[in-house]
Every structure is written in C-alpha cells, then in structure tokens.
Enzyme design. Structure first.
Site, short mmCIF file in Angstrom:
data_model
loop_
_atom_site.label_atom_id
_atom_site.label_comp_id
_atom_site.label_asym_id
_atom_site.label_seq_id
_atom_site.Cartn_x
_atom_site.Cartn_y
_atom_site.Cartn_z
N GLY A 15 0.87 -1.18 0.00
CA GLY A 15 0.00 0.00 0.00
C GLY A 15 0.91 1.23 0.00
O GLY A 15 2.07 1.15 -0.39
N LEU A 16 0.38 2.35 0.45
CA LEU A 16 1.21 3.56 0.43
C LEU A 16 2.49 3.37 1.21
O LEU A 16 3.57 3.74 0.74
CB LEU A 16 0.42 4.73 1.03
CG LEU A 16 -0.63 5.32 0.09
CD1 LEU A 16 -1.41 6.41 0.81
CD2 LEU A 16 0.03 5.89 -1.15
N ARG A 72 -13.85 13.50 14.24
CA ARG A 72 -14.57 12.26 13.97
C ARG A 72 -15.17 11.58 15.19
O ARG A 72 -16.33 11.19 15.20
CB ARG A 72 -13.62 11.27 13.30
CG ARG A 72 -13.23 11.74 11.96
CD ARG A 72 -12.29 10.81 11.29
NE ARG A 72 -12.08 11.31 9.95
CZ ARG A 72 -11.24 10.80 9.08
NH1 ARG A 72 -10.51 9.76 9.42
NH2 ARG A 72 -11.13 11.32 7.89
N GLU A 83 -0.47 2.04 8.59
CA GLU A 83 -1.54 1.79 9.55
C GLU A 83 -1.21 0.61 10.47
O GLU A 83 -1.78 0.48 11.55
CB GLU A 83 -2.87 1.55 8.82
CG GLU A 83 -4.07 1.66 9.74
CD GLU A 83 -5.42 1.59 9.02
OE1 GLU A 83 -5.48 1.90 7.82
OE2 GLU A 83 -6.40 1.20 9.68
N HIS A 90 -13.49 2.29 10.77
CA HIS A 90 -12.83 2.87 9.62
C HIS A 90 -11.32 2.76 9.66
O HIS A 90 -10.65 2.51 8.66
CB HIS A 90 -13.24 4.33 9.57
CG HIS A 90 -12.57 5.13 8.52
ND1 HIS A 90 -12.71 4.85 7.19
CD2 HIS A 90 -11.74 6.19 8.58
CE1 HIS A 90 -12.01 5.72 6.49
NE2 HIS A 90 -11.40 6.53 7.30
N SER A 122 -16.94 10.59 2.06
CA SER A 122 -15.82 11.38 2.57
C SER A 122 -16.26 12.47 3.54
O SER A 122 -17.28 13.13 3.38
CB SER A 122 -15.08 12.03 1.42
OG SER A 122 -14.22 13.02 1.93
N LEU A 152 -2.67 9.00 5.11
CA LEU A 152 -1.90 8.95 3.86
C LEU A 152 -0.54 9.59 4.11
O LEU A 152 0.50 9.10 3.66
CB LEU A 152 -2.66 9.69 2.75
CG LEU A 152 -4.07 9.17 2.45
CD1 LEU A 152 -4.71 9.98 1.33
CD2 LEU A 152 -4.03 7.70 2.05
N GLY A 155 4.11 0.55 2.21
CA GLY A 155 5.02 -0.47 1.69
C GLY A 155 5.59 -0.11 0.33
O GLY A 155 6.79 -0.30 0.07
C1 LIG Z 1 -12.59 4.27 2.69
C2 LIG Z 1 -11.38 4.89 3.30
C3 LIG Z 1 -11.07 6.21 3.04
C4 LIG Z 1 -9.93 6.80 3.58
N1 LIG Z 1 -9.66 8.09 3.31
C5 LIG Z 1 -8.53 8.66 3.80
C6 LIG Z 1 -8.18 10.00 3.49
O1 LIG Z 1 -8.89 10.69 2.76
N2 LIG Z 1 -7.03 10.50 3.99
C7 LIG Z 1 -6.21 9.77 4.78
O2 LIG Z 1 -5.17 10.28 5.18
N3 LIG Z 1 -6.51 8.49 5.09
C8 LIG Z 1 -7.65 7.92 4.63
N4 LIG Z 1 -7.94 6.62 4.95
C9 LIG Z 1 -6.98 5.81 5.70
C10 LIG Z 1 -5.85 5.36 4.81
O3 LIG Z 1 -6.33 5.10 3.51
C11 LIG Z 1 -5.14 4.10 5.28
O4 LIG Z 1 -4.88 4.19 6.64
C12 LIG Z 1 -3.82 3.91 4.57
O5 LIG Z 1 -3.98 4.00 3.19
C13 LIG Z 1 -3.19 2.59 4.92
O6 LIG Z 1 -2.05 2.39 4.13
P1 LIG Z 1 -1.07 1.18 4.41
O7 LIG Z 1 -0.02 1.26 3.39
O8 LIG Z 1 -0.66 1.19 5.83
O9 LIG Z 1 -1.98 -0.12 4.23
P2 LIG Z 1 -2.82 -0.70 2.97
O10 LIG Z 1 -2.98 0.26 1.89
O11 LIG Z 1 -4.03 -1.33 3.56
O12 LIG Z 1 -1.90 -1.83 2.39
C14 LIG Z 1 -1.71 -3.06 3.04
C15 LIG Z 1 -0.86 -3.92 2.15
O13 LIG Z 1 -0.46 -5.07 2.86
C16 LIG Z 1 -0.71 -6.22 2.11
N5 LIG Z 1 -0.94 -7.29 3.07
C17 LIG Z 1 -1.80 -7.30 4.11
N6 LIG Z 1 -1.68 -8.45 4.78
C18 LIG Z 1 -0.71 -9.16 4.19
C19 LIG Z 1 -0.14 -10.45 4.43
N7 LIG Z 1 -0.51 -11.23 5.45
N8 LIG Z 1 0.81 -10.88 3.56
C20 LIG Z 1 1.21 -10.11 2.50
N9 LIG Z 1 0.71 -8.89 2.26
C21 LIG Z 1 -0.24 -8.44 3.09
C22 LIG Z 1 -1.85 -5.88 1.21
O14 LIG Z 1 -1.87 -6.69 0.07
C23 LIG Z 1 -1.52 -4.43 0.89
O15 LIG Z 1 -0.59 -4.38 -0.15
C24 LIG Z 1 -9.09 6.04 4.42
C25 LIG Z 1 -9.40 4.71 4.69
C26 LIG Z 1 -10.55 4.14 4.16
C27 LIG Z 1 -10.89 2.75 4.53
#
Ligand SMILES: Cc1cc2nc3c(=O)[nH]c(=O)nc-3n(C[C@H](O)[C@H](O)[C@H](O)COP(=O)(O)OP(=O)(O)OC[C@H]3O[C@@H](n4cnc5c(N)ncnc54)[C@H](O)[C@@H]3O)c2cc1C
Ligand code: FES
Lengths: 264, 638
Positions: free
Chosen positions: B44-45, B332, B427, B403, B286, B443, B47
């Site tokens: 995700g963002l 929130r 996260e 959320h 949103s 983000l 990683g």
């Molecule tokens: C609907 C929604 C709207 C949002 N809007 C906003 C916003 O406007 N502004 C803001 O700042 N935040 C917002 N957030 C929060 C934000 O989007 C997330 O907190 C953030 O994008 C998480 O990023 P991440 O890289 O930590 O995880 P993620 O993007 O969830 O990525 C997780 C990654 O881990 C991988 N993964 C998971 N488990 C495993 C495993 N066991 N083995 C291998 N790979 C695995 C997945 O495949 C994925 O690639 C929003 C969240 C939601 C749900």
C-alpha cells in the site's frame, strides 16, 4: 433501504473452471430472494454461502474494495463487461438493475493475455508489466523540488487526472474483439505526457509501453470504441489518439530531439 | 512481568530531534547496500513507498502483497486528501501547528517526537508525489489547491478530486514498478505472509502462502518491514476492503512483537448506513462532505415524515448546537458519538432508526448544484448507486462505521518493533495518531514512513548490526513452515457445519456491541466470555471447502478470521484495562457531559501487549508519554 426494495429470484449460468489447466464449463445456479438493495457481489456471496453449506465449492471471483476503485472485480454478465450499467464496476452494480426471473450468464474476462485462474478470475498481471515498462516518472525519493514551483494549468491537471483515474480492471481488454490493451496503456501514456514532469521520458515511455503491450500478446486496435464504452471510469478514446501521436513522434524524432510540446 | 518500554526518542528540542538523529545515524556504504536484502510485506502507500525508496538506494528488496497487483492495496480507496504543512494558503499553518493539531487531535496519547517528525516531512511528501506525476488538484493559476478537512481550521489538505488515495498509490506503485524493472525490487504478488522467522533474536524472514498454488514458501532477508495495513475488519462490517486483515501483524505478535493500544479504533461518522443482513461492507462518504453538508435529526422522536416535510424549526442541527465553534466540522470521534446519542434518544432516521441526515439543501441554495457537483460529484454518484436515492434532492442518510485503527504493532522512534530487525510502517504500526486520527493524516503517515523515515532508520540498523548470512534451510525456517502447514491442515480437516463468514459476522456483532463506539466494564467482560467461546466453536465447527493446494478464498478467509478471533479478545482486554476515555476509546463510566474524560495521572501511557501463549493471559507493558511542548489540556471543540 429505499422505498422500492423488492426480493427477486434469478438463474445464474456461471463459468466453472477449477484451475488454469483444467477444462471449464457452465453450471446453473438459483439465486433466491435477492434484495434489490444488495450489490451484485453480495448476491454472489449469498449463493456461495449456500454452496458451502451444501458441501460444494463456492464460485471464485476477484474483489476487494467493493467501492469501484481498486479494479479487482470484473467479469462478463451476458456478454457485457461489469454488466449492463454504464460507468459502473460489478461491485457497484446493484440488483435494482435486474428483474424477477432474469437468467444471467457470468463468464471471466477472455483474452489470451489474461489466462484464467479459476471460475470468474483471470490473471491480469500483464498490465503490471506494461506499467513496469515505463509507466512512471523517474524521480528518486528525496530530490524533488517544491511542488508549487511546477505550474500546471488547471485544464492540464484535470485532463491528466481524468486519464489517471483508470483502475486497471481489464474491462477494456475483455470488451475488445481483438483483446487489445490500447485504452489501458494510452491512459497512462497520456496522463504522464500531459504533465510537465512527464516530458523528459515522454518518447521512450510510449515506445517501451507499446512494445510491452505487444509482447504480452494483446491484440491490435481497430478503433471500434467498445473499450471506452465498457470502461467503468469513462476513460476517453481521446487518450488512444494521444498515444498514437506520442508513438509516432517517438519513431520520427531522434533520441536527443525530445519534443516537449504541451499535449492536447 | 510488566516492563517500561523505551521509545528511543532522541534528545534535544522538538524541532531538532529528527535532524540531529539523522546526522548521528551510521550510513551504509553505497557498494555494500547491494549486499543487503530487505523484505517488505504490503505494498500500500507505506510499503510501496518504502520498497521504491530502498530499491533506489541500492538494497535488494523483496516486496509481497496478497493482492493481484500492488495497485489494488486498500490505500487506493482513500478519498478525501492528504495533509501537509505547506502553508500555501497563507492562513497561518506551520509545521508546529500541524504538530500541535495532531497531538491534540490524538487526545494526548501519541508520542510528541514522532508527531513532530511527521509534520516536518509532510512538506516533502507533497513534493515527492508531484514529482512522480500525481495529478493533485490545481487552481486556475496553476498552483496547488487545498481544502480544509477533518476538524482543521486551516486549509492544509491536498487532494485529487475524491480519489486522493488512488492517485497517491499509483504514484508510489509506479515508482516501485520502476525499481522492479531495474531489478532492485522483486515483486511477489498474491502471497500471504503467515509467519515471521526469527533467528538469533532478529527478524530474518517470513513464510508466505502462494495464494494461487497453495505452496508454502520461505523468504530470508536482513530486515523485515511490515506495512500490512489496519484491522478494522475485526468488526466484520467496516469501510475497509474485504482482504484487509491483521494476519501479518498478528503472526509477528505471536512471535513476540508487542501490540500497542489495540482498543484505539476510529469510527468514522459519515458512512452509508447498513441496509440488510447480506451486506458485506460499509461505504464511506468522505468527511469533506461536512464542509458543505449540515447534519441534523428531527426534534421529535420517531418522526416518520419525509425529510423535506420537516420544517427548519423542527430540525435539530445538533453539531451546530452542541459545538458552536466547530459545528459540522467537529472531529470524527466527537461527531460519531453525537450521532449515536441522537439515535439512542430515538431520533434516528431511516428504516432502522440508525442514521442521521447530512443535508446539502442550503449549500445548493447558496452555491448552486453545479458547484456542489464539481466538489462532490463522484461521491453523490456513489451514494445514489448504492442507495438508489438522489442526494441533490433529499438529504443523505449517514451513520458511523469502523474505519481506521490507531493501534498496531509497537515501534520505537525508528519504527523498529521490540524484535530487532522488524520494522513496522503505515496503519500497521501504532505510532503517530494517539487515540484518534485526524482526517487526511493516514496517507501522510504511510508515505512519510516509507519515503522518508525507513530509508534512514533501516540503513542505521544494517550499519550497526553484524548480520550473519542465514539460509532458508535453517531450522527456524523449517519449523515455521511446518507450523504454517499444520495450521492449514487443521483448518481444512475440521469440515464442520458453519461457514467462515458466519463466524466473522458473529464476532463483528460482539465487537460492535461491546467494543464499539461506547464501552463499559460489564459489556467488555461479557465480550471476554463470548469471544473465547466463539473461537472454540470456530476450531470445532468451521467448514472450509475446496483444497489447500489450489486457489482457495475460503481458506484465506478462515485464516484471517482465526486471527481476528484472537485479536478481538485482546482489544476488549485493552479497553477494559484503560479506565479512562480518550479519543476513539470511549468508556461510558468516564465522561463529563457526554465528552471523553481522560485520566492523565494514571493513563498517560502506551499499553503494549505481549503474547505469552494461547492459554496464558497477555502481559501489559507500558511506555510513558511525556508532553513537553503541547500542554495537556481537555480537548474542547465547543
Ligand atoms: C474508505 C477509506 C477512506 C480513507 N480516506 C482517507 C483520506 O482521505 N485521507 C487519509 O489520510 N486516510 C484515509 N484513509 C486511511 C488510509 O487510507 C489508510 O490508513 C492507509 O492508506 C493505509 O495504508 P497502508 O499502506 O498502511 O496499508 P494498505 O494500503 O491497507 O496496504 C496493506 C498492504 O499489505 C498487504 N498485506 C496485508 N496483509 C498481508 C499479508 N498477510 N501478507 C502479505 N501482504 C499483506 C496488502 O496486500 C496491501 O498491499 C481512508 C481509509 C478508508 C478505509
Ligand atoms: S472490488 Fe474494487 S473495484 Fe470492484
């Protein structure tokens, strides 16, 4: 729940195929008492719950966000990618679009560049490899200048954004009789060609991405426009024209004569 | 035995800590970087930005995701925007103000030093995103546009229409794909991490299941980074995508990594309400909608009139009434709780009575429909697709939904967990948002961790550590592989009568009822009886169809639900032990006029839980929080 909620019954003819090397066939299932407020995938969830309870193997389909943004979902419903509703992924398609007694045929994307994994799931990793072949701007972390020192007209920014909203679902390929990936590739090429940051690599990008597209076994574009018509994000055919121009320019100009014109 | 943990916060004044720390870190010689390998779980963002940046530096990176493509990670769904202290709007923003707002917004339960660093690097994130081609919104002069978001009084949020997460992710993804192309990053998609491998006390690898073939693979490296996202799906219905799970973090927890503040979960106030039994997820509308929409319920109980038949005098615009200075933009946790109160009073709307109105009538009257459509068109369209109702004509109905999870694996200032060599980003860690996250800050944190923190701190770890070569044939790898295989066999062989989904749903009900928006001692104790029982039943009666050596989504889900069944218990335990209310953690016993009442004397600390085995209670460790810059105060938005 809206005031018009109803329960309907449907018949599904679903492509079942155990694995990439197995032979597949259509099987028929009943979906009973489906709320018209449910999404298409929730309807399939319910069918699957029943299959599991009966000891059968559930229908495999790709999905994740269920909000129309991740591009995971997608299969054909009665020959239409993502089903009958325009600008809508199958996860956002709701059962209001159907009526009592409908018989629906569900099939995976069919394209030689998208081998079937199981049932309604196809392997679209070829699209990642197209991006790998230049669908980026080479900007190592750390060296960026202040974001406001790059001025981008609102119009260019909006156009670039429109192209960049592609979710990579593959509906364009599945809807094309030649299984071409032109719209997908073109969307990325024009997104980056429209931005000042994208100019330096403009030429090599178009060339390499098109070459990769061909290498993956996607077909040629004969401009029927069915790709754009089926696109859940309404990616415009204009992008294909833009890519053709980029590609031609790349062929005509020599390495060091990169055209830095502003796009369309 | 309970321990006091050291967050390894550098000395010096708050604005110098990160600069000085970076200077003091040891560097890895460019030629040596190629000799070192890093595993990144999650693209995700957090990683993808980490994998791209480490690849650019020359490390050999192996990236893993459960998705078919990294571009599908859940970050793609973020709508509203990303914060940065650019002060482009000349409205009084600064690094210090972003820092201050985030510490206060987190209800004084975050580490000051981390938050300040995040505010500092926020400005670089926007520069990096734009350089990599992210089409953030521009104004007519060609400069970047901003909006105010999530209870902030300055406009510091950058956005790309309602698809900010998608655009930022595609930016980080494309940078990573460039490194894949260059051979610096090896991408392993459709792989699920099912165990962490520790050799001589250090994280040295992972065990994954190839989701297409069922093969159990071992991967070794010098460093392991987890960026596997949040755990809101423990509630079954949440705004998270279907595959979001705690599994990667939980397996690390069971191998010794501490899990911090699991009870800090965020319930987002503006989601489309639940519509029926078969619903599989909730959709976020949103928060930016609250800039123009007004929230209300009828003044009368059980008022079944159509909203447009209810005159203004009979409407209660309760956020404006209770919080005159923030009004509809109250944070929130506050806005969610207020919606719950109104529904508990019997003034909720819609079929279930579990919804409130978000009304655009006045904004449309003031600005015209086309302006509203320009701002929120895609959201209005999404709302109509899901509900069949037109929000230009009648108010949206909204209700809070799980959320985001502020809790996560415990990390020190370097984002390193208590297991040396295991780093956690995005996260999945607990670090920057305290007990409540402000809008548009996740983000920022994910990209900040990946682009600008880990490339330094991982290098420092490698430079300071003598890392012997380990082979996949090492006993620890073999043992972990065997454990994973036997767990899968166990799941497959139960052949019980209940579907995985039904267990997940039941767990979700328990969590929402007893560990959701309002929590109390009796309810949490009840949940602590119910969850172990449900878990026991799961292991006796779950039915996983199909075979394990093929693609098998039910088997994947079963493994994830098994982990949620353990996490849920820990969340309740954490919520029970934290005898105060703060941010998203609202203990009904601790309140003043319906507002959260913190207990700084006894709970100004992070709770980090240690797993001690399936049959013994976890141990609660503490990290004391010190507030040297922002003065502890009661949060007030009145
Ligand atoms: C609907 C929604 C709207 C949002 N809007 C906003 C916003 O406007 N502004 C803001 O700042 N935040 C917002 N957030 C929060 C934000 O989007 C997330 O907190 C953030 O994008 C998480 O990023 P991440 O890289 O930590 O995880 P993620 O993007 O969830 O990525 C997780 C990654 O881990 C991988 N993964 C998971 N488990 C495993 C495993 N066991 N083995 C291998 N790979 C695995 C997945 O495949 C994925 O690639 C929003 C969240 C939601 C749900
Ligand atoms: S499931 Fe994400 S687009 Fe349909």
């Amino acid at each position: 729940m809206s005031e018009l909620t109803k329960k309907i019954n449907l018949i599904l003819k679903v492509w079942r195929q155990k694995g990439p090397k197995d032979v597949g066939s259509f099987k028929e299932y009943e979906a009973k008492g489906v709320s018209t407020d449910a999404s298409f995938l929730e309807m399939l969830d319910a069918v699957n719950e029943e299959l599991i309870s009966k000891g059968d193997d559930p229908i495999a389909f790709d999905h994740d966000c269920r909000e129309g943004i991740c591009g995971s979902c997608g299969f054909m419903i009665d020959g239409e990618a993502h089903g009958p509703q325009k600008s809508t992924t199958v996860c956002q398609l709701h059962m209001r679009a159907f009526k009592e007694g409908d018989v629906l045929t569900l099939e995976p994307w069919r394209a030689s560049a998208f081998p079937i994994i199981k049932d309604l799931m196809a392997d679209r990793s070829a699209m990642d490899r197209i991006i790998m072949a230049g669908g980026y701007i080479s900007a190592n972390t750390g060296g960026a200048r202040d974001a406001n020192s790059i001025l981008i007209s609102k119009n260019d920014a909006d156009q670039a954004f429109n192209a960049a909203t592609c979710i990579g679902c593959g509906a364009c390929v599945a809807s094309c009789k030649n299984a071409a990936a032109m719209l997908f590739t073109a969307a990325k090429v024009s997104h980056l060609a429209l931005l000042p940051q994208g100019q330096i690599e403009r030429k090599t990008r178009a060339e390499r991405m098109v070459a990769q597209m061909d290498a993956e076994g996607f077909g040629a574009c004969t401009s029927t426009g069915s790709c754009s018509a089926s696109c859940p994000k309404d990616i415009s055919l204009v992008n294909i024209a833009q890519m053709n121009r980029e590609f031609l320019k790349a062929k005509v100009f020599k390495e060091d004569q990169v055209d830095v014109g502003g796009g369309f | 035995m309970s321990k006091i943990l050291d967050g390894k916060i550098p000395d010096g004044s708050i604005d110098k800590k990160w600069t000085d720390h970076k200077f003091k870190m040891k560097l890895v010689n460019p030629a040596n970087k190629r000799k070192h390998s890093v595993i990144v779980v999650g693209t995700g963002l957090a990683g993808a930005s980490a994998a791209a940046s480490l690849g650019e530096l020359g490390y050999r990176v192996k990236a893993f995701c459960v998705h078919e493509s990294p571009r599908r990670a859940h970050s793609v769904a973020a709508q509203g925007g990303i914060n940065a202290a650019k002060n482009y709007q000349n409205d009084g923003d600064s690094v210090y103000r972003l820092f201050y707002d985030t510490v206060k917004g987190g209800d004084f339960r975050a580490r000051e030093a981390n938050v300040h660093r995040l505010a500092e690097i926020s400005v670089n994130i926007i520069d990096q995103a734009v350089a990599s081609g992210v089409p953030l919104a521009r104004d007519y002069g060609g400069l970047l546009d901003n909006r105010s978001f999530g209870g902030a009084q300055v406009s510091r949020t950058f956005y790309a229409r309602g698809q900010t997460g998608q655009q930022l992710l595609l930016g980080a993804y494309s940078s990573m794909m460039r490194q894949v192309d260059l051979g610096n990053v090896q991408l392993n998609y459709r792989r699920e991490m099912l165990d962490l491998v520790i050799v001589d006390g250090r994280a040295r690898g992972i065990i994954v299941r190839n989701l297409l073939t069922g093969e159990i693979e071992a991967h070794e490296a010098d460093v392991v980074i987890l960026a596997s996202g949040g755990y809101s799906n423990v509630f079954y219905l949440s705004t998270n995508a279907m595959a979001c799970a705690v599994t990667a973090a939980w397996k690390a927890h069971k191998k010794g990594a501490y899990f911090a503040n699991p009870c800090y979960t965020q319930i987002h106030p503006t989601c489309i309400p639940v519509h029926g039994e078969n619903q599989s997820k909730l959709t976020l509308m949103s928060e930016s909608l609250r800039n123009d929409g007004r929230v209300w319920v009828p003044k009368l109980k059980d008022d079944k009139r159509h909203p447009s038949d209810i005159p203004d005098a009979e409407r209660d615009y309760y956020l404006e009434r209770v919080y005159p200075s923030f009004g509809n933009l109250a944070p929130r946790d506050v806005a969610s709780r207020q919606a719950k109160y109104r529904c508990d009073e019997g003034r909720g709307v819609g079929e279930s009575g579990k919804a409130v109105y978000l009304d655009f009538r006045d904004a449309i009257g003031r600005l015209g429909e086309s302006k509203i459509s320009e701002r929120y068109g895609n959201l209005f369209q999404m709302y109509e697709k899901i509900t069949g109702e037109n929000p230009y004509k009648q108010p949206m109905r909204i209700y809070p939904a799980p959320h985001y999870t502020m809790g996560g694996l415990w990390v020190d200032y370097n984002l390193e967990s208590n297991i040396p060599g295991l780093f956690v980003a995005g996260e999945a860690n607990f670090s920057d948002h305290g007990a409540n996250r402000l809008g548009a800050s996740a983000l920022m944190q994910g990209l900040g961790d990946g682009y600008f923190v880990l490339p330094y701190t991982v290098g420092n770890y490698i430079a300071n550590t003598k890392l012997e070569k380990v082979e996949k044939t090492h006993d620890e790898f073999k043992r972990a592989q065997e454990t994973v295989k036997s767990e899968i066999t166990k799941l497959m062989n139960i052949r019980g009568n209940r579907t995985v989904e039904s267990f997940h749903k039941e767990l979700g009900h328990i969590m929402w009822e007893y560990c959701g928006m309002g929590r109390n001692e009796a309810g949490l104790k009840r949940a602590l009886e119910l969850i172990p029982k449900l878990r026991e039943e799961f292991w006796q009666n779950v039915r996983v169809p199909g075979e394990s050596n093929y693609l098998n989504p039910e088997l994947e889900k079963a493994g994830r639900v098994a982990d949620f069944l353990e996490l849920g218990e820990l969340m309740c335990r954490d919520a029970l032990e934290r005898k105060e209310s703060c941010g998203g953690h609202f203990r009904e016993e601790y309140q003043e006029d319906g507002e959260a009442k913190r207990d700084d004397e006894n709970f100004s600390h992070v709770a980090a839980w240690e797993w001690t085995g399936a049959n013994s209670p976890p141990v609660r460790h503490k990290e004391e929080l010190k507030f040297e810059n922002v003065k502890l105060a009661t949060r007030s938005y009145k």
